[in-house]
Design a protein around this motif. Structure first.
Motif, PDB file in Angstrom:
ATOM      1  N   SER A 160      67.375 -46.539  29.695  1.00  0.00           N
ATOM      2  CA  SER A 160      68.721 -46.099  29.295  1.00  0.00           C
ATOM      3  C   SER A 160      69.587 -45.699  30.481  1.00  0.00           C
ATOM      4  O   SER A 160      70.796 -45.531  30.336  1.00  0.00           O
TER       5      SER A 160
ATOM      6  N   TRP B 285      54.320 -63.353  23.045  1.00  0.00           N
ATOM      7  CA  TRP B 285      54.455 -62.150  22.231  1.00  0.00           C
ATOM      8  C   TRP B 285      53.123 -61.760  21.609  1.00  0.00           C
ATOM      9  O   TRP B 285      52.378 -62.596  21.133  1.00  0.00           O
TER      10      TRP B 285
ATOM     11  N   ASP C 263      61.606 -59.196  15.285  1.00  0.00           N
ATOM     12  CA  ASP C 263      60.556 -58.281  15.740  1.00  0.00           C
ATOM     13  C   ASP C 263      60.178 -58.511  17.201  1.00  0.00           C
ATOM     14  O   ASP C 263      59.384 -57.768  17.765  1.00  0.00           O
TER      15      ASP C 263
ATOM     16  N   SER D 161      66.295 -56.222  20.412  1.00  0.00           N
ATOM     17  CA  SER D 161      65.772 -57.489  19.904  1.00  0.00           C
ATOM     18  C   SER D 161      66.417 -58.623  20.704  1.00  0.00           C
ATOM     19  O   SER D 161      67.635 -58.673  20.831  1.00  0.00           O
TER      20      SER D 161
ATOM     21  N   LEU E  23      64.055 -44.942  26.585  1.00  0.00           N
ATOM     22  CA  LEU E  23      64.107 -46.396  26.508  1.00  0.00           C
ATOM     23  C   LEU E  23      64.883 -46.836  25.280  1.00  0.00           C
ATOM     24  O   LEU E  23      64.765 -46.241  24.218  1.00  0.00           O
ATOM     25  N   ASN E  24      65.669 -47.901  25.452  1.00  0.00           N
ATOM     26  CA  ASN E  24      66.394 -48.504  24.332  1.00  0.00           C
ATOM     27  C   ASN E  24      65.640 -49.743  23.864  1.00  0.00           C
ATOM     28  O   ASN E  24      65.280 -50.597  24.669  1.00  0.00           O
ATOM     29  N   GLU E  25      65.416 -49.823  22.553  1.00  0.00           N
ATOM     30  CA  GLU E  25      64.725 -50.973  21.972  1.00  0.00           C
ATOM     31  C   GLU E  25      65.751 -52.057  21.650  1.00  0.00           C
ATOM     32  O   GLU E  25      66.749 -51.803  20.983  1.00  0.00           O
TER      33      GLU E  25
ATOM     34  N   LYS F 166      60.979 -57.668  20.413  1.00  0.00           N
ATOM     35  CA  LYS F 166      61.820 -56.641  21.023  1.00  0.00           C
ATOM     36  C   LYS F 166      61.298 -56.265  22.395  1.00  0.00           C
ATOM     37  O   LYS F 166      60.112 -56.408  22.690  1.00  0.00           O
ATOM     38  N   VAL F 167      62.209 -55.802  23.224  1.00  0.00           N
ATOM     39  CA  VAL F 167      61.855 -55.278  24.541  1.00  0.00           C
ATOM     40  C   VAL F 167      62.439 -53.877  24.660  1.00  0.00           C
ATOM     41  O   VAL F 167      63.334 -53.490  23.895  1.00  0.00           O
ATOM     42  N   PHE F 168      61.925 -53.128  25.621  1.00  0.00           N
ATOM     43  CA  PHE F 168      62.435 -51.787  25.875  1.00  0.00           C
ATOM     44  C   PHE F 168      63.097 -51.776  27.248  1.00  0.00           C
ATOM     45  O   PHE F 168      62.512 -52.213  28.234  1.00  0.00           O
TER      46      PHE F 168
END
Length: 195
Positions: A22, A45, A15, A8, A4-6, A17-19
Motif C-alpha cells: 500500500s 496459480w 480468484d 484481481s 497489502l492491497n488485494e 489475485k495478487v497482493f
C-alpha cells in the motif's frame, strides 16, 4: 508491517489475485497492476483445496484409463485451468496456448455443414452417431506425447492420447474418420466434426 492491497488481475478468473504494498505511489501502483494484468497468463496459480481435489480425481481417472503418463523432464509445460460449468461442477482443462502458437496449422479441409445437409436429401432414413470423447480415442505419436506435459501438485504428466484443446485436434479427427469410412462417404454416410 506494510499493509497489502488485494488485487484481481484476471477478469475471467476473479480468484486470481495478487497482493501489492500500500505504500507504493499511485503512479507505480497503477503501472504495476497494468503490467500484471497484461501478463496474468504467465503465472502458475495455486488452487484451493476443493479444486485440487477435482484435479487429482481427474488425473487419477486419466491415469487409470492409460490416457496420461508421468514425465520427468519435458521441454513444454502447460498449466491446468479449472473452470466451473453451468451445472455447478468443475471442468479440468489444460492451457495449451503456448504449444498451439508453436504448432503449424493443419489445413486438412473440414466439411461444410450445409453441403452435408444437402447430401442427405432424398434418403428415406437419417440417423446420427455421436463419437463421445472422440479425440481421446486417438493415440498420440510417442515423440509428441511429452509436448502435452502439464503440471499438478502430484507431479508432471503428459497425454498418450489426443487431449481436448490442441490446435489441430479437429482436423486430425476428421482426417482419421475420412480414411476409416472412405468407401461409404458420399453414398451411405457423411462425417462431420462438430467441434
Amino acid at each position: 508491517m506494510e499493509e497489502l492491497n488485494e488485487v484481481s488481475i484476471d477478469p475471467d478468473q476473479p480468484d486470481h489475485k495478487v497482493f501489492i504494498g500500500s505504500r507504493l505511489s499511485d503512479d507505480i501502483h497503477k503501472q504495476l497492476i497494468e503490467f500484471l494484468k497484461e501478463r496474468h497468463n504467465n503465472f502458475a496459480w495455486k488452487f484451493a483445496p476443493e479444486r485440487n481435489k477435482v484435479i487429482n480425481e481427474e488425473i487419477h481417472k486419466l491415469f487409470d484409463i492409460s490416457s496420461v503418463r508421468e514425465v520427468k523432464y519435458p521441454d513444454w509445460l502447460a498449466n491446468i485451468v479449472v473452470v466451473k460449468k453451468k451445472n455447478g461442477k468443475w471442468r479440468v482443462c489444460i492451457d495449451f496456448t503456448d504449444l498451439n502458437k508453436a504448432c503449424p496449422k493443419d489445413s486438412f479441409p473440414l466439411p461444410h455443414i450445409d453441403m452435408l445437409v444437402d447430401a442427405t436429401t432424398g434418403h428415406e432414413l437419417l440417423s446420427f452417431m455421436d463419437a463421445y470423447s472422440s479425440y481421446n480415442q486417438i493415440l498420440m505419436h510417442p515423440n509428441d506425447q511429452e509436448k502435452t506435459a502439464f503440471v499438478t501438485e502430484r507431479g508432471i504428466f503428459c497425454y498418450k492420447v489426443i487431449p481436448f484443446g490442441l490446435k489441430n485436434e479437429g482436423t486430425t479427427y476428421q482426417r482419421l474418420v475420412n480414411k476409416m469410412f472412405a468407401k461409404m462417404l458420399g453414398s451411405t454416410m457423411e462425417v462431420y466434426n462438430l467441434h
